[in-house]
Design a protein around this motif. Structure first.
Motif, PDB file in Angstrom:
ATOM      1  N   PHE A 162     136.599 -55.232  51.949  1.00  0.00           N
ATOM      2  CA  PHE A 162     136.304 -54.081  51.407  1.00  0.00           C
ATOM      3  C   PHE A 162     136.993 -53.089  51.482  1.00  0.00           C
ATOM      4  O   PHE A 162     137.186 -52.455  52.719  1.00  0.00           O
ATOM      5  N   VAL A 163     137.263 -52.462  50.450  1.00  0.00           N
ATOM      6  CA  VAL A 163     138.050 -51.065  50.479  1.00  0.00           C
ATOM      7  C   VAL A 163     137.225 -49.856  50.389  1.00  0.00           C
ATOM      8  O   VAL A 163     136.283 -49.740  49.296  1.00  0.00           O
ATOM      9  N   PRO A 164     136.805 -49.097  51.538  1.00  0.00           N
ATOM     10  CA  PRO A 164     136.087 -48.218  51.140  1.00  0.00           C
ATOM     11  C   PRO A 164     136.416 -46.618  50.834  1.00  0.00           C
ATOM     12  O   PRO A 164     135.733 -45.508  51.003  1.00  0.00           O
ATOM     13  N   HIS A 165     137.287 -46.801  49.661  1.00  0.00           N
ATOM     14  CA  HIS A 165     137.882 -45.712  48.760  1.00  0.00           C
ATOM     15  C   HIS A 165     137.619 -45.858  47.569  1.00  0.00           C
ATOM     16  O   HIS A 165     137.432 -46.920  47.081  1.00  0.00           O
ATOM     17  N   THR A 193     143.777 -56.602  45.441  1.00  0.00           N
ATOM     18  CA  THR A 193     143.946 -57.819  44.372  1.00  0.00           C
ATOM     19  C   THR A 193     144.543 -58.790  44.995  1.00  0.00           C
ATOM     20  O   THR A 193     145.265 -58.533  46.175  1.00  0.00           O
ATOM     21  N   SER A 232     140.786 -48.183  40.041  1.00  0.00           N
ATOM     22  CA  SER A 232     140.057 -48.662  41.122  1.00  0.00           C
ATOM     23  C   SER A 232     138.750 -49.520  40.674  1.00  0.00           C
ATOM     24  O   SER A 232     138.617 -50.471  40.952  1.00  0.00           O
ATOM     25  N   THR A 233     138.316 -49.172  39.688  1.00  0.00           N
ATOM     26  CA  THR A 233     137.081 -49.784  39.017  1.00  0.00           C
ATOM     27  C   THR A 233     137.517 -51.077  38.179  1.00  0.00           C
ATOM     28  O   THR A 233     136.957 -52.062  38.099  1.00  0.00           O
ATOM     29  N   THR A 254     140.548 -52.898  39.136  1.00  0.00           N
ATOM     30  CA  THR A 254     140.962 -53.896  39.780  1.00  0.00           C
ATOM     31  C   THR A 254     139.798 -54.473  40.897  1.00  0.00           C
ATOM     32  O   THR A 254     139.972 -55.328  41.248  1.00  0.00           O
ATOM     33  N   ILE A 292     137.117 -53.365  44.317  1.00  0.00           N
ATOM     34  CA  ILE A 292     137.513 -53.021  45.738  1.00  0.00           C
ATOM     35  C   ILE A 292     137.165 -54.198  46.731  1.00  0.00           C
ATOM     36  O   ILE A 292     137.182 -53.685  47.773  1.00  0.00           O
ATOM     37  N   ASP A 293     136.888 -55.183  46.165  1.00  0.00           N
ATOM     38  CA  ASP A 293     136.528 -56.240  47.261  1.00  0.00           C
ATOM     39  C   ASP A 293     137.322 -57.787  46.821  1.00  0.00           C
ATOM     40  O   ASP A 293     137.166 -57.969  45.529  1.00  0.00           O
ATOM     41  N   ASN A 294     137.590 -58.317  47.701  1.00  0.00           N
ATOM     42  CA  ASN A 294     138.017 -59.748  47.445  1.00  0.00           C
ATOM     43  C   ASN A 294     137.759 -60.735  48.677  1.00  0.00           C
ATOM     44  O   ASN A 294     137.287 -59.959  49.769  1.00  0.00           O
ATOM     45  N   THR A 301     129.649 -51.369  39.509  1.00  0.00           N
ATOM     46  CA  THR A 301     131.217 -51.218  40.218  1.00  0.00           C
ATOM     47  C   THR A 301     130.683 -50.091  41.295  1.00  0.00           C
ATOM     48  O   THR A 301     129.593 -49.588  41.403  1.00  0.00           O
ATOM     49  N   GLN A 357     131.773 -43.050  48.134  1.00  0.00           N
ATOM     50  CA  GLN A 357     131.402 -44.343  47.313  1.00  0.00           C
ATOM     51  C   GLN A 357     129.901 -44.319  47.013  1.00  0.00           C
ATOM     52  O   GLN A 357     129.017 -44.036  48.016  1.00  0.00           O
ATOM     53  N   ASP A 408     137.889 -64.452  41.888  1.00  0.00           N
ATOM     54  CA  ASP A 408     136.664 -64.903  42.541  1.00  0.00           C
ATOM     55  C   ASP A 408     135.272 -64.278  41.859  1.00  0.00           C
ATOM     56  O   ASP A 408     135.198 -63.308  41.232  1.00  0.00           O
TER      57      ASP A 408
END
Lengths: 132, 132, 132
Positions: free
Chosen positions: A39-42, A48, A88-89, A91, A93-95, B48, B110, C94
């Motif tokens: 999770f990217v908090p930015h 990706t 950001s939206t 690509t 922010i989570d994987n 998002t 966020q 995913d």
């Protein structure tokens, strides 16, 4: 428990391979089966999973995103980084990736990339691993 | 258990901040550590996580999506909302966030946004919280 | 445990409905409440959840992606499939869905689609189901 991975970017737009760092964190967790959540908090960055063998792949991704969402346009957010928020939206922010036998299961050509869209900055990726 | 969050949109395209509603659901769950999963059961909407401080950020996201995927074009889906389906795939319909000390862990800027692409309508977001 | 779903694509770009295959795997797992995680271990493919009722919806998605990210351009990755890598990052690799009463919870119009961007090939989707 949440682990924090620090990422230092050096350019305004840059996709940084963090696969080895994620592998290390999974390895230290001693969890043999489960899922690793990233999770990217930015709001001007992303994450990706794509090809890590040829470094030109992520260059093409950056350049195409720049064509579709130009740095300068008639944006209403006036901090000069509206394009970075939009990227950001797009690509995300989570994987996540699966863990089996203590290792993350990626395809042959896959690597995990932190997407910097408004650097250079010191950034974070939050990582949580759950057994199961 | 799955919680259902109802969202009322008022325009055709609109990004609606649902952060507080998600915080409330996490708080009511009394789970102190885990993950909160969000899922949008619609095909002309999305979700998002992006900046909630300046409301112009999500306006820029909407406008850029409209430039890239125009409302009217020679689409083959003839219900007049093909653009909304495409936007849904591009932003995605799921997102998660970590829970620590009973609270969702978001970055400073966020917020969580329901993305309406074919409103106005009454919509739902499915929410599942798992301890771990 | 990770299940592997095999997917055979027949065109270069093609969105293939795998909803029934995912339903079968969830059904065989005998898990009544939980989450079903999908992960595509490829870098020129993706996954998305969108309308399955009108097959023209996913045709529009493909055609719009082709407009935004053309097959041929001055890409730096020289294997002739740079567009496929970029499309993969834009749709993502995913997706998850909730399980209740032994069934995946999709919206009325939703189906799960494997996104082939560089076929025809034999592909895989990794599936992991966790109770909770």
């Amino acid at each position: 428990m949440i682990k924090i991975l620090k990422v230092q970017s050096n350019k305004r737009i840059e996709l940084i391979d963090i696969t080895q760092e994620v592998r290390n964190i999974v390895s230290e967790s001693s969890i043999s089966e489960g899922i690793c959540w990233l999770f990217v908090p930015h709001t001007t960055a992303g994450i990706t999973i794509n090809e890590s063998a040829d470094p030109m792949v992520v260059v093409d991704i950056q350049e195409q995103l720049n064509k579709l969402i130009p740095y300068h346009s008639n944006y209403k957010h006036l901090e000069g980084n509206a394009d970075a928020h939009i990227k950001s939206t797009i690509t995300g922010i989570d994987n996540y990736c699966f863990i089996e036998n203590g290792k993350i299961m990626l395809g042959t050509w896959q690597g995990i990339f932190f997407c910097e869209y408004d650097g250079p900055r010191e950034r974070k990726v939050l990582i949580k691993i759950i057994e199961g």
